[in-house]
Design an enzyme around this catalytic site. Sequence first.
Site, PDB file in Angstrom:
ATOM      1  N   GLY A 101     -18.520  -7.861  -8.384  1.00 42.09           N
ATOM      2  CA  GLY A 101     -17.808  -8.115  -7.126  1.00 42.09           C
ATOM      3  C   GLY A 101     -18.628  -7.714  -5.909  1.00 42.09           C
ATOM      4  CG  HIS A 117     -18.158  -3.720 -12.211  1.00 40.17           C
ATOM      5  ND1 HIS A 117     -17.675  -2.506 -12.646  1.00 40.17           N
ATOM      6  CD2 HIS A 117     -18.051  -3.682 -10.854  1.00 40.17           C
ATOM      7  CE1 HIS A 117     -17.296  -1.774 -11.607  1.00 40.17           C
ATOM      8  NE2 HIS A 117     -17.514  -2.470 -10.501  1.00 40.17           N
ATOM      9  CG  ASP A 144     -16.139  -8.088 -10.937  1.00 41.02           C
ATOM     10  OD1 ASP A 144     -17.028  -8.738 -11.544  1.00 41.02           O
ATOM     11  OD2 ASP A 144     -16.392  -7.218 -10.086  1.00 41.02           O
ATOM     12  CG  ASP A 151      -2.126   0.890   1.067  1.00 45.34           C
ATOM     13  OD1 ASP A 151      -3.244   0.337   0.942  1.00 45.34           O
ATOM     14  OD2 ASP A 151      -1.974   2.137   1.027  1.00 45.34           O
ATOM     15  CD  GLU A 200     -16.894  -2.279 -15.860  1.00 47.53           C
ATOM     16  OE1 GLU A 200     -17.954  -1.909 -15.322  1.00 47.53           O
ATOM     17  OE2 GLU A 200     -15.886  -2.636 -15.224  1.00 47.53           O
TER      18      GLU A 200
HETATM   19  N1  LIG Z   1     -15.667  -5.156  -8.279  1.00 48.61           N
HETATM   20  C1  LIG Z   1     -16.523  -4.478  -7.553  1.00 48.61           C
HETATM   21  O1  LIG Z   1     -17.718  -4.621  -7.665  1.00 48.61           O
HETATM   22  C2  LIG Z   1     -15.998  -3.531  -6.515  1.00 48.61           C
HETATM   23  C3  LIG Z   1     -16.711  -3.374  -5.326  1.00 48.61           C
HETATM   24  C4  LIG Z   1     -16.214  -2.522  -4.367  1.00 48.61           C
HETATM   25  C5  LIG Z   1     -15.053  -1.815  -4.605  1.00 48.61           C
HETATM   26  N2  LIG Z   1     -14.401  -1.969  -5.774  1.00 48.61           N
HETATM   27  C6  LIG Z   1     -13.157  -1.230  -6.041  1.00 48.61           C
HETATM   28  O2  LIG Z   1     -12.212  -1.612  -5.051  1.00 48.61           O
HETATM   29  C7  LIG Z   1     -11.505  -0.459  -4.653  1.00 48.61           C
HETATM   30  C8  LIG Z   1     -10.951  -0.664  -3.264  1.00 48.61           C
HETATM   31  O3  LIG Z   1     -12.032  -0.686  -2.344  1.00 48.61           O
HETATM   32  P1  LIG Z   1     -11.784  -0.492  -0.778  1.00 48.61           P
HETATM   33  O4  LIG Z   1     -13.118  -0.414  -0.149  1.00 48.61           O
HETATM   34  O5  LIG Z   1     -10.827  -1.484  -0.256  1.00 48.61           O
HETATM   35  O6  LIG Z   1     -11.102   0.946  -0.776  1.00 48.61           O
HETATM   36  P2  LIG Z   1     -10.195   1.569   0.352  1.00 48.61           P
HETATM   37  O7  LIG Z   1     -10.134   3.024   0.046  1.00 48.61           O
HETATM   38  O8  LIG Z   1     -10.617   1.134   1.691  1.00 48.61           O
HETATM   39  O9  LIG Z   1      -8.748   0.923   0.048  1.00 48.61           O
HETATM   40  C9  LIG Z   1      -7.958   1.266  -1.042  1.00 48.61           C
HETATM   41  C10 LIG Z   1      -6.509   1.136  -0.633  1.00 48.61           C
HETATM   42  O10 LIG Z   1      -5.683   1.355  -1.772  1.00 48.61           O
HETATM   43  C11 LIG Z   1      -4.558   2.114  -1.361  1.00 48.61           C
HETATM   44  N3  LIG Z   1      -3.995   2.787  -2.526  1.00 48.61           N
HETATM   45  C12 LIG Z   1      -4.526   3.798  -3.250  1.00 48.61           C
HETATM   46  N4  LIG Z   1      -3.695   4.144  -4.246  1.00 48.61           N
HETATM   47  C13 LIG Z   1      -2.621   3.340  -4.159  1.00 48.61           C
HETATM   48  C14 LIG Z   1      -1.427   3.216  -4.912  1.00 48.61           C
HETATM   49  N5  LIG Z   1      -1.184   4.005  -5.961  1.00 48.61           N
HETATM   50  N6  LIG Z   1      -0.532   2.290  -4.529  1.00 48.61           N
HETATM   51  C15 LIG Z   1      -0.763   1.490  -3.454  1.00 48.61           C
HETATM   52  N7  LIG Z   1      -1.882   1.553  -2.702  1.00 48.61           N
HETATM   53  C16 LIG Z   1      -2.801   2.475  -3.055  1.00 48.61           C
HETATM   54  C17 LIG Z   1      -5.116   3.068  -0.327  1.00 48.61           C
HETATM   55  O11 LIG Z   1      -4.111   3.595   0.514  1.00 48.61           O
HETATM   56  C18 LIG Z   1      -6.098   2.170   0.415  1.00 48.61           C
HETATM   57  O12 LIG Z   1      -5.499   1.530   1.515  1.00 48.61           O
HETATM   58  C19 LIG Z   1     -12.549   0.653  -4.754  1.00 48.61           C
HETATM   59  O13 LIG Z   1     -11.946   1.921  -4.923  1.00 48.61           O
HETATM   60  C20 LIG Z   1     -13.352   0.262  -5.942  1.00 48.61           C
HETATM   61  O14 LIG Z   1     -12.835   0.885  -7.100  1.00 48.61           O
HETATM   62  C21 LIG Z   1     -14.839  -2.814  -6.733  1.00 48.61           C
HETATM   63  O1  LIG Z   2     -22.572  -1.484  -8.365  1.00 45.35           O
HETATM   64  C1  LIG Z   2     -21.705  -1.259  -9.193  1.00 45.35           C
HETATM   65  O2  LIG Z   2     -21.893  -0.703 -10.276  1.00 45.35           O
HETATM   66  C2  LIG Z   2     -20.271  -1.652  -8.853  1.00 45.35           C
HETATM   67  C3  LIG Z   2     -19.798  -0.930  -7.663  1.00 45.35           C
HETATM   68  C4  LIG Z   2     -18.416  -1.298  -7.196  1.00 45.35           C
HETATM   69  O3  LIG Z   2     -17.486  -1.276  -8.207  1.00 45.35           O
HETATM   70  C5  LIG Z   2     -18.045  -0.310  -6.123  1.00 45.35           C
HETATM   71  O4  LIG Z   2     -17.194   0.550  -6.356  1.00 45.35           O
HETATM   72  O5  LIG Z   2     -18.668  -0.415  -5.050  1.00 45.35           O
END
Ligand SMILES: NC(=O)c1ccc[n+]([C@@H]2O[C@H](COP(=O)([O-])OP(=O)(O)OC[C@H]3O[C@@H](n4cnc5c(N)ncnc54)[C@H](O)[C@@H]3O)[C@@H](O)[C@H]2O)c1
Ligand SMILES: O=C(O)CC[C@@H](O)C(=O)O
Length: 416
Positions: free
Chosen positions: A296, A294, A266, A183, A271
């Site tokens: 997740g 997508h 995912d 991180d 998209e």
């Molecule tokens: N596939 C899905 O449906 C789905 C669902 C939820 C979230 N997500 C994605 O997952 C991401 C992460 O979610 P989260 O809740 O854990 O977010 P979060 O903000 O809690 O965690 C993100 C982490 O990434 C770190 N980070 C940011 N930029 C960085 C870099 N350049 N190098 C190293 N570390 C870095 C941050 O310090 C943080 O600890 C979300 O931003 C979202 O885009 C996708």
């Molecule tokens: O519901 C969606 O469209 C995906 C959301 C997911 O990527 C998130 O960032 O929580």
Amino acid sequence: MTPDKLSLSKDKIRVLLLEGINDSAVTLMRAAGYTNLTRLPKALDREALQEALQGVHMVGIRSRTQLDAAAFEAADRLLAVGCFSVGTNQVDLAAARDRGIPVFNAPFSNTRSVAELTIGEIVMLLRRIVPRSVGAHAGQWDKSAVGSLEVRGKTLGIVGYGNIGTQLSTLAEAMGMRVLFYDHTDKLRHGNTEPTASLHALLAQSDVVSLHVPETESTANMIGEAEIRAMKPGAFLINNARGTVVDLDALAAALRDGHLKGAAVDVFPVEPGSNAEAFVSPLQGIENVILTPHIGGSTEEAQERIGAEVARKLVDYSDIGSTAGAVNFPQVQLPARPTGTRFIHVQRNLPGMLGRLNDVFSRGQVNIAAQFYQTDGEVGYVVLETDATDADAEALLTEIRAIPGTIRARLLYERR
Ligand SMILES: NC(=O)c1ccc[n+]([C@@H]2O[C@H](COP(=O)([O-])OP(=O)(O)OC[C@H]3O[C@@H](n4cnc5c(N)ncnc54)[C@H](O)[C@@H]3O)[C@@H](O)[C@H]2O)c1
Ligand SMILES: O=C(O)CC[C@@H](O)C(=O)O
């Protein structure tokens, strides 16, 4: 007690919910009196979105809708945005803030769903379940242990150790995996996890690399050709974060030439906007690659939680002016039971703004009973509880709006 009179009655507040937002949001908003509600099952393209936003006061979106500066320009009445997601990269947050529009999200309502999916994918990939399931459906009987691995004792490298990364690490350790994380900020280590000094150090040691960073400039193409080739031969890559993080052509090449043994993806750079549109990816047709649309965070539990959470934030902002949980705005948590006549002032963060605002009330001999004030680098957000009467309120609002540096002023309600 006489009820409050909202400056704009709730049935006149237009709410637009896009992308099939959960019933829980609709139920909560209707129960709170927001009945002027339109819900669409899909995202809208640029032009249709700009048209649909006209006259709308609150909009709810998921990850597909792009709220760029032009969308905000077209949204002549917009008060607030709700992202029914963790990610807010689909919104031009600065453009929203410059117009005095707070953006809310659901920072951890789907965290568990993403972590659980990732665990499932790790097992599926290491056992090569998908190609064998596809084979079995087609009549093949591939009963062999060759290339099938246990997850116990393998090393999982988590990139982005935030809410999802940490939840995943807990589950992975429970299954006997060694967990490393990278991180860009210092993070509390959960369990026996260990941070690595660099991304490349993590890539070189991990049997499975799982990405959990947000979409930002610093994460764009974070996993390109060089990073993929720096992964251990025979390793696996999982991207359940954002499509912009991985170079898919480089990933496809590494899977085809056998450098990587599998991947689960995912999220994609582009998209489809709805279930009716076709999906195209360079990863299609490659063995031991799990492609998901997508989803997740798409579990019934998560969507229900997200719907209620974000709808509650929109209602609280509209009803009482609370910006708690806003991602682009100074956060002001307000008492649930408001008193007096309440004004909201969104202002440029300039010297003397608060003084000029208070002068308006002192000239009008209106007492300020309470003041809630918070600033960030660009914007100040003030909520004023006053003794202004119905008769005074509109004139005061006009004066407030004339203060140079005012972004937006709103009379929230008058106590009669
Ligand atoms: N596939 C899905 O449906 C789905 C669902 C939820 C979230 N997500 C994605 O997952 C991401 C992460 O979610 P989260 O809740 O854990 O977010 P979060 O903000 O809690 O965690 C993100 C982490 O990434 C770190 N980070 C940011 N930029 C960085 C870099 N350049 N190098 C190293 N570390 C870095 C941050 O310090 C943080 O600890 C979300 O931003 C979202 O885009 C996708
Ligand atoms: O519901 C969606 O469209 C995906 C959301 C997911 O990527 C998130 O960032 O929580």
